[in-house]
Scaffold this motif. Structure first.
Motif, PDB file in Angstrom:
ATOM      1  N   MET A   1       0.808  -1.206   0.000  1.00  0.00           N
ATOM      2  CA  MET A   1       0.000   0.000   0.000  1.00  0.00           C
ATOM      3  C   MET A   1       0.850   1.269   0.000  1.00  0.00           C
ATOM      4  N   SER A   2       2.090   1.159  -0.419  1.00  0.00           N
ATOM      5  CA  SER A   2       2.968   2.326  -0.467  1.00  0.00           C
ATOM      6  C   SER A   2       2.461   3.375  -1.456  1.00  0.00           C
ATOM      7  N   TYR A   3       1.670   2.939  -2.436  1.00  0.00           N
ATOM      8  CA  TYR A   3       1.124   3.880  -3.413  1.00  0.00           C
ATOM      9  C   TYR A   3       0.201   4.895  -2.750  1.00  0.00           C
ATOM     10  N   LEU A   4      -0.366   4.551  -1.602  1.00  0.00           N
ATOM     11  CA  LEU A   4      -1.262   5.471  -0.904  1.00  0.00           C
ATOM     12  C   LEU A   4      -0.503   6.548  -0.137  1.00  0.00           C
ATOM     13  N   SER A   5       0.688   6.232   0.328  1.00  0.00           N
ATOM     14  CA  SER A   5       1.426   7.191   1.146  1.00  0.00           C
ATOM     15  C   SER A   5       1.835   8.431   0.352  1.00  0.00           C
ATOM     16  N   ASN A   6       2.035   8.299  -0.940  1.00  0.00           N
ATOM     17  CA  ASN A   6       2.434   9.440  -1.769  1.00  0.00           C
ATOM     18  C   ASN A   6       1.289   9.995  -2.607  1.00  0.00           C
ATOM     19  N   PHE A   7       0.082   9.504  -2.395  1.00  0.00           N
ATOM     20  CA  PHE A   7      -1.057   9.923  -3.216  1.00  0.00           C
ATOM     21  C   PHE A   7      -1.523  11.299  -2.766  1.00  0.00           C
ATOM     22  N   ASN A   8      -1.661  12.197  -3.741  1.00  0.00           N
ATOM     23  CA  ASN A   8      -2.176  13.535  -3.447  1.00  0.00           C
ATOM     24  C   ASN A   8      -3.087  13.971  -4.596  1.00  0.00           C
ATOM     25  N   ALA A   9      -3.585  15.189  -4.524  1.00  0.00           N
ATOM     26  CA  ALA A   9      -4.520  15.673  -5.548  1.00  0.00           C
ATOM     27  C   ALA A   9      -3.879  15.685  -6.929  1.00  0.00           C
ATOM     28  N   GLU A  10      -2.616  16.047  -7.024  1.00  0.00           N
ATOM     29  CA  GLU A  10      -1.950  16.077  -8.324  1.00  0.00           C
ATOM     30  C   GLU A  10      -1.840  14.678  -8.922  1.00  0.00           C
ATOM     31  N   THR A  11      -1.538  13.699  -8.079  1.00  0.00           N
ATOM     32  CA  THR A  11      -1.486  12.313  -8.549  1.00  0.00           C
ATOM     33  C   THR A  11      -2.863  11.898  -9.056  1.00  0.00           C
ATOM     34  N   LYS A  63      -3.692   0.443 -12.118  1.00  0.00           N
ATOM     35  CA  LYS A  63      -2.696  -0.541 -11.690  1.00  0.00           C
ATOM     36  C   LYS A  63      -1.288  -0.080 -12.054  1.00  0.00           C
ATOM     37  N   ASP A  64      -1.165   0.779 -13.075  1.00  0.00           N
ATOM     38  CA  ASP A  64       0.139   1.357 -13.411  1.00  0.00           C
ATOM     39  C   ASP A  64       0.627   2.328 -12.332  1.00  0.00           C
ATOM     40  N   TYR A  65      -0.271   2.736 -11.462  1.00  0.00           N
ATOM     41  CA  TYR A  65       0.074   3.647 -10.370  1.00  0.00           C
ATOM     42  C   TYR A  65       0.137   2.923  -9.025  1.00  0.00           C
ATOM     43  N   GLY A  66       0.145   1.598  -9.067  1.00  0.00           N
ATOM     44  CA  GLY A  66       0.321   0.814  -7.851  1.00  0.00           C
ATOM     45  C   GLY A  66      -0.946   0.286  -7.210  1.00  0.00           C
ATOM     46  N   PHE A  67      -2.098   0.692  -7.699  1.00  0.00           N
ATOM     47  CA  PHE A  67      -3.353   0.174  -7.151  1.00  0.00           C
ATOM     48  C   PHE A  67      -3.536  -1.275  -7.596  1.00  0.00           C
ATOM     49  N   PRO A  68      -4.226  -2.077  -6.801  1.00  0.00           N
ATOM     50  CA  PRO A  68      -4.523  -3.442  -7.238  1.00  0.00           C
ATOM     51  C   PRO A  68      -5.305  -3.402  -8.557  1.00  0.00           C
ATOM     52  N   PHE A  77      -9.515   3.542  -5.261  1.00  0.00           N
ATOM     53  CA  PHE A  77      -9.171   4.749  -6.009  1.00  0.00           C
ATOM     54  C   PHE A  77     -10.344   5.734  -6.018  1.00  0.00           C
ATOM     55  N   GLU A  78     -11.530   5.233  -6.317  1.00  0.00           N
ATOM     56  CA  GLU A  78     -12.717   6.104  -6.380  1.00  0.00           C
ATOM     57  C   GLU A  78     -13.006   6.765  -5.039  1.00  0.00           C
ATOM     58  N   GLN A  79     -12.820   6.045  -3.953  1.00  0.00           N
ATOM     59  CA  GLN A  79     -13.063   6.627  -2.627  1.00  0.00           C
ATOM     60  C   GLN A  79     -12.103   7.788  -2.366  1.00  0.00           C
ATOM     61  N   ILE A  80     -10.859   7.598  -2.724  1.00  0.00           N
ATOM     62  CA  ILE A  80      -9.869   8.665  -2.534  1.00  0.00           C
ATOM     63  C   ILE A  80     -10.211   9.864  -3.416  1.00  0.00           C
TER      64      ILE A  80
END
Length: 116
Positions: A1-11, A63-68, A77-80
């Protein structure tokens, strides 16, 4: 779940733009156009024919951005994105563009608040 730690609005914006670009690729655009033509303006048929195609495209991109690469990843992803869209008009606009692909326009008679 490391993809979530760097997720922001720009991502989020980047991913949404990539989804729209992928949707507009010739092969995907053709598949969606055929599914829409087969569905007409019937909401149920749109959800049966078009929505699964859009979901699959979104899954391939996220999935290219680390999501399952499955429905759970898309839900996550949609919730975020829903959280970010409350404060970011660009994210809200991009998400609305994606939703408009599989949700036909609904006309509401504002006088009577009745769907027509």
């Amino acid at each position: 779940m490391s993809y979530l730690s760097n997720f922001n609005a720009e991502t989020g914006k980047t991913i949404l733009v990539d989804i729209l670009k992928t949707v507009n690729q010739p092969e995907n655009s053709k598949k969606l156009a055929e599914a829409k033509a087969n569905s007409g303006k019937e909401m149920i048929k749109m959800m049966q024919n078009v929505f699964p195609l859009v979901m699959q495209i979104q899954i391939e991109v996220i999935k290219d951005y680390g999501f399952p690469g499955n429905r759970e990843g898309l839900v996550q992803f949609e919730q975020i994105i829903r959280e970010f869209e409350r404060e970011d008009v660009d994210i809200a606009r991009l998400r609305a563009q994606i939703r408009s692909i599989y949700l036909p326009p609904i006309t509401i008679n504002s006088t009577n608040d009745v769907l027509i």
